[in-house]
Design an enzyme around this catalytic site. Structure first.
Site, PDB file in Angstrom:
ATOM      1  N   SER A 248       0.835  -1.189   0.000  1.00  0.00           N
ATOM      2  CA  SER A 248       0.000   0.000   0.000  1.00  0.00           C
ATOM      3  C   SER A 248       0.879   1.251   0.000  1.00  0.00           C
ATOM      4  CB  SER A 248      -0.956  -0.047   1.193  1.00  0.00           C
ATOM      5  OG  SER A 248      -1.927   0.957   1.137  1.00  0.00           O
TER       6      SER A 248
ATOM      7  N   ASP B 206      -8.770  -6.323  -4.842  1.00  0.00           N
ATOM      8  CA  ASP B 206      -8.353  -5.045  -4.271  1.00  0.00           C
ATOM      9  C   ASP B 206      -8.841  -3.937  -5.199  1.00  0.00           C
ATOM     10  OD1 ASP B 206      -7.119  -2.820  -3.229  1.00  0.00           O
ATOM     11  OD2 ASP B 206      -5.092  -3.654  -3.245  1.00  0.00           O
TER      12      ASP B 206
ATOM     13  N   HIS C  81      -8.107  -5.092  -0.342  1.00  0.00           N
ATOM     14  CA  HIS C  81      -6.806  -4.467  -0.127  1.00  0.00           C
ATOM     15  C   HIS C  81      -6.069  -5.064   1.069  1.00  0.00           C
ATOM     16  CE1 HIS C  81      -3.751  -1.442  -0.516  1.00  0.00           C
ATOM     17  NE2 HIS C  81      -3.992  -0.924   0.668  1.00  0.00           N
TER      18      HIS C  81
END
Length: 404
Positions: free
Chosen positions: A152, A319, A352
Site C-alpha cells: 500500500s 483489491d 486491499h
C-alpha cells in the site's frame, strides 16, 4: 514457524535538519525503529520494511509483557517465514509525522516551548520518508539494501527508494500499491479529512492545547477507510445482512446490522491510539505521491533511474482501492525500461487487506523471491566472514531503548 520473539524498539536522534519536498525542513527529530535477525559481516543482507498508513516500526515479534502487541507483519517476518530472519537482517522504521514514537504532531515543537507541534508539523511526503530512512541507514553503516519491501503506502515508499536512491537498493518488492492515487482515492481521503477537521474538538489541529481529542471525526474517517480496505465479497461472507437482534428495531439511531457493529468497534479502537493530525498528514502524503509528474507525466521516464534495480510487483484480484490494473501500470513502465521485473496477481477474496493476511500463494511468491535475495546477499559476503551483531550506530552513541 517461529516468531522473532520479544523485541525492543530503539530510537535515533538527528540534529541536522531534514529538507522536505515542500521547501520546509524538519529539525531536531527522532526516528524509532526495530531490527530482527543479524547483519552479516559484509552488511549485504539488510531488508527495509516500509509501513502503511496506520502501522509503525513494530513489524514483527512482541514487546515484553504485551503478548497481544504482535507486529503488524508478523506472519511474514521471522525465522523460517517468507522474509526469513535466519538469513536476512530486517529493519522497520517509524516515519516522521507518525504517532508511534518518531517525531510527529504530538511531539514538542522547538519553536513553541511547552507546546506540541499539532497542526504546525510540516507536511511530509513519501520522498521525505525515504530520505529520512536513508539517513538512519547511514547511521547504521548500511550502504546498500538487499531489498526494500512495502504494501500500500509502504509500496509507494519502496518504489520511491528506486527513484531517489537507486544505487542503495538491489531489489524492490511493491505490494498492493499504485504509481499514484486515482481521483476516487483522493476523494475518499478528502472525505475522511473533512470528518476530522469539522469535529468541534479539532480546534484547528491544536486540540492538545484544549485537552480534548477529535475522536468523533477520527472514528468516521476510520470507518470510511476500513470499508475501502475490504472487498464486497469478504464483507458479504463475514457479515452479510445479519442483524444484531432477531428482529429489526426500526430505528435510525440504533446499531441494527452486524456490519455496523463491526465498523463502530474498529473505529472506537482506532480513535484510542491514533492521532488525528497524523491521519491528515499521512493521507495527504498518499495524495501527493506521483513520480510521473516530475517526468512530464511519463511513468516510464520516471523509472529510468531504476534501470539497475530488480522488482517484484504483487497485486490482489479483489483489491479495488489499489486495483491490479494500477500494478500493471508499474510493470509496463519497468518493462519499457527493460528493467528486471516479476509480477504476481493473486486471486484472493480479501480486498486491499490481503497483503496483511495469510495466503499460501502470496506467501509462496514472497518466499521464493526472498530466497533469491538471500542467495545474492550471501554471495556478496566474503568467504571468511561470519554473521555479527549490529554495531553501534555511527555517530549516534549507544542506541536508546524505549517502549513504543
Amino acid at each position: 514457524m517461529a516468531s522473532v520473539g520479544t523485541v525492543t524498539a530503539q530510537s535515533m536522534h538527528f540534529a541536522a535538519p531534514l529538507p522536505l519536498r515542500s521547501g520546509a525542513a524538519l529539525r531536531d527529530y527522532t526516528l524509532v525503529y526495530e531490527t530482527y535477525g543479524t547483519l552479516n559481516a559484509a552488511r549485504s543482507n539488510a531488508v527495509l520494511v516500509c509501513h502503511a498508513l496506520n502501522a509503525s516500526h513494530h513489524v514483527a515479534g512482541r514487546y515484553a509483557g504485551q503478548d497481544q502487541a504482535t507486529g503488524w507483519w508478523d506472519n511474514l517476518v521471522g525465522p523460517g517465514k517468507p522474509l526469513d530472519t535466519d538469513q536476512l537482517f530486517v529493519i522497520g522504521v517509524n516515519n516522521p509525522g507518525s504517532c508511534f514514537g518518531s517525531t510527529g504532531p504530538m511531539s514538542p515543537n522547538p519553536d513553541r516551548p511547552g507546546q506540541a507541534y499539532g497542526a504546525d508539523f510540516p507536511v511530509v511526503t513519501v520522498e521525505d520518508w525515504v530520505d529520512a530512512q536513508a539517513r538512519l541507514l547511514d547511521r547504521l553503516g548500511i550502504e546498500q539494501l538487499a531489498a526494500v519491501i512495502g504494501g500500500s503506502l509502504g509500496g509507494m515508499q519502496a518504489l520511491g527508494w528506486t527513484l531517489r536512491h537507486p544505487g542503495r537498493v538491489r531489489h524492490c518488492i511493491a505490494i498492493a500499491t499504485a504509481p499514484n492515487l486515482s481521483a476516487q482515492n483522493i476523494a475518499f481521503n478528502e472525505v475522511a479529512r473533512r470528518a476530522i477537521v469539522t469535529d468541534p474538538d479539532f480546534h484547528g489541529g491544536h486540540y492538545q492545547q484544549h485537552g480534548v481529542l477529535p475522536r468523533r471525526g477520527l472514528r468516521v474517517a476510520r470507518m470510511l477507510g476500513h470499508i475501502t480496505y475490504l472487498s464486497d465479497d469478504s464483507m458479504d461472507a463475514k457479515f452479510g445482512r445479519a442483524l444484531r437482534a432477531p428482529e429489526p428495531a426500526y430505528s435510525t439511531q440504533e446499531i441494527e446490522f452486524q456490519i455496523e457493529s463491526y465498523l463502530r468497534h474498529q473505529a472506537d479502537k482506532f480513535s484510542e491510539y491514533f492521532d488525528a493530525n497524523t491521519y491528515l498528514l499521512i493521507t495527504r502524503a498518499l495524495d501527493y505521491f506521483d513520480p510521473a509528474r516530475d517526468a512530464g507525466d511519463d511513468l516510464a521516464r520516471a523509472f529510468a533511474p531504476a534501470r539497475h534495480n530488480r522488482f517484484l510487483v504483487v497485486s490482489f484480484s479483489t483489491d479495488w482501492r489499489f486495483a491490479p490494473a494500477r500494478s500493471r501500470e508499474i510493470v509496463k513502465a519497468l518493462v519499457d525500461n527493460r528493467i528486471d521485473v516479476s509480477y504476481a496477481e493473486i486471486d484472493a477474496p480479501h480486498g486491499h487487506d490481503a497483503f496483511l493476511l495469510d495466503d499460501a500463494r502470496y506467501h509462496g511468491v514472497l518466499r521464493a523471491y526472498f530466497e533469491r535475495v538471500a542467495r545474492e546477499a550471501g554471495a556478496a559476503r566474503p568467504h571468511h566472514a561470519h554473521p555479527s551483531p549490529l554495531p553501534a550506530p555511527r555517530g549516534a552513541g549507544p542506541a536508546r531503548h524505549e517502549a513504543p
